[in-house]
Write a protein that holds these residues in place. Structure first.
Motif, PDB file in Angstrom:
ATOM      1  N   LYS A   2     106.454  -6.079  -2.455  1.00  0.00           N
ATOM      2  CA  LYS A   2     106.256  -6.684  -3.769  1.00  0.00           C
ATOM      3  C   LYS A   2     107.058  -5.902  -4.790  1.00  0.00           C
ATOM      4  O   LYS A   2     106.955  -4.695  -4.874  1.00  0.00           O
ATOM      5  N   ILE A   3     107.863  -6.619  -5.576  1.00  0.00           N
ATOM      6  CA  ILE A   3     108.632  -5.994  -6.637  1.00  0.00           C
ATOM      7  C   ILE A   3     108.389  -6.778  -7.912  1.00  0.00           C
ATOM      8  O   ILE A   3     108.581  -7.989  -7.944  1.00  0.00           O
ATOM      9  N   VAL A   4     107.955  -6.088  -8.961  1.00  0.00           N
ATOM     10  CA  VAL A   4     107.750  -6.735 -10.244  1.00  0.00           C
ATOM     11  C   VAL A   4     109.061  -6.703 -11.003  1.00  0.00           C
ATOM     12  O   VAL A   4     109.654  -5.649 -11.201  1.00  0.00           O
ATOM     13  N   ILE A   5     109.544  -7.857 -11.432  1.00  0.00           N
ATOM     14  CA  ILE A   5     110.859  -7.971 -12.047  1.00  0.00           C
ATOM     15  C   ILE A   5     110.745  -8.049 -13.556  1.00  0.00           C
ATOM     16  O   ILE A   5     109.946  -8.811 -14.092  1.00  0.00           O
ATOM     17  N   PHE A  42     103.999  -1.911 -14.960  1.00  0.00           N
ATOM     18  CA  PHE A  42     103.341  -2.439 -16.146  1.00  0.00           C
ATOM     19  C   PHE A  42     103.975  -3.775 -16.522  1.00  0.00           C
ATOM     20  O   PHE A  42     105.193  -3.912 -16.415  1.00  0.00           O
ATOM     21  N   PRO A  43     103.216  -4.807 -16.945  1.00  0.00           N
ATOM     22  CA  PRO A  43     101.798  -4.724 -17.309  1.00  0.00           C
ATOM     23  C   PRO A  43     100.809  -4.981 -16.185  1.00  0.00           C
ATOM     24  O   PRO A  43      99.609  -4.909 -16.412  1.00  0.00           O
ATOM     25  N   ASP A  44     101.303  -5.287 -14.972  1.00  0.00           N
ATOM     26  CA  ASP A  44     100.377  -5.575 -13.870  1.00  0.00           C
ATOM     27  C   ASP A  44      99.449  -4.403 -13.569  1.00  0.00           C
ATOM     28  O   ASP A  44      98.327  -4.591 -13.110  1.00  0.00           O
ATOM     29  N   THR A  45      99.934  -3.191 -13.775  1.00  0.00           N
ATOM     30  CA  THR A  45      99.159  -2.007 -13.395  1.00  0.00           C
ATOM     31  C   THR A  45      98.751  -1.190 -14.612  1.00  0.00           C
ATOM     32  O   THR A  45      98.543   0.013 -14.506  1.00  0.00           O
ATOM     33  N   PHE A  70     101.581   2.874 -20.073  1.00  0.00           N
ATOM     34  CA  PHE A  70     102.556   2.321 -19.132  1.00  0.00           C
ATOM     35  C   PHE A  70     102.379   3.041 -17.801  1.00  0.00           C
ATOM     36  O   PHE A  70     102.208   4.262 -17.758  1.00  0.00           O
ATOM     37  N   ARG A  71     102.459   2.279 -16.713  1.00  0.00           N
ATOM     38  CA  ARG A  71     102.311   2.873 -15.384  1.00  0.00           C
ATOM     39  C   ARG A  71     103.226   2.149 -14.409  1.00  0.00           C
ATOM     40  O   ARG A  71     103.281   0.916 -14.381  1.00  0.00           O
TER      41      ARG A  71
END
Length: 206
Positions: A2-5, A42-45, A70-71
């Motif tokens: 999983k990669i957050v773009i 971030f912002p998912d985490t 921010f994480r």
């Protein structure tokens, strides 16, 4: 994986002819026995400041005052019984919000953090994290432009990497990089939460 773009850098008119070919590091990673399993940003985490069960005369802990950090989290796997040291280089690009009274648009800023981990025992649930203080996040993040990259090195050799602009070049090298804003886990209030789930961070040389 999983990669957050983040939003495309092309929206900022940023292009590059350099190709960031992480495939060239695949053989290195296989030789060492290392693999990035997942990257979350971030912002998912986004966590809020932890609420510890502490008290002090004259001080009140206000839950409503807790702010969002921010994480960025990288989960990775290692195959050898031991890897004595791994280096993670984080690059995070943000565009500051518009400021009242200023006509020019803010320019994107790239933040860098280097973290050295030591004595990594084999396993498939290793985590590396980088943070930004809530005030810095508010100052530098407009809620729109967010890009990131993480590079992993072993004995000075780059063995793995992921980027929100995978295959688009080493885009962070086009910016002046700012140090001292991103923080490792020990530099935050999260240092004592699930401490055994995280690898030992090598102290900075003095």
């Amino acid at each position: 994986m999983k990669i957050v773009i983040g939003r495309s850098l092309t929206a900022l008119g940023i292009v590059t002819a350099l190709v960031l070919s992480f495939s060239s590091t695949a053989a290195e990673a296989q030789e060492v026995g290392f693999e990035i399993a997942e990257v979350e940003v971030f912002p998912d985490t986004a966590p809020k400041t932890p609420d510890y069960d502490v008290s002090s005369a004259g001080l009140n802990i206000r839950d409503e005052a807790r702010k969002t950090w921010f994480r960025m989290v990288v989960e990775y796997e290692t195959m050898p019984e031991w890897i004595d040291e791994l280096t993670f280089d984080y690059y995070v690009l943000m565009r500051p919000p518009e400021m009242e009274g200023r006509q020019e648009s803010p320019q994107p800023v790239v933040f860098h953090k280097k973290i050295d981990y030591v004595y990594i025992y084999q396993g498939d649930e290793h985590f590396s994290e980088v943070f930004m203080h809530p005030n810095s996040l508010r100052r530098f993040y407009d809620g729109d432009i967010l890009e990131w990259a993480v590079l992993v090195s072993y004995k000075g050799r780059e063995i793995a990497g992921e980027s929100s602009r995978q295959g688009q070049g080493r885009w962070w090298e086009q910016f002046s990089v700012r140090e001292g804003v991103l923080r490792n886990r020990l530099e935050t209030p999260f240092a004592f939460i699930n401490i055994e789930q995280y690898e030992e961070i090598k102290p900075a040389a003095r």
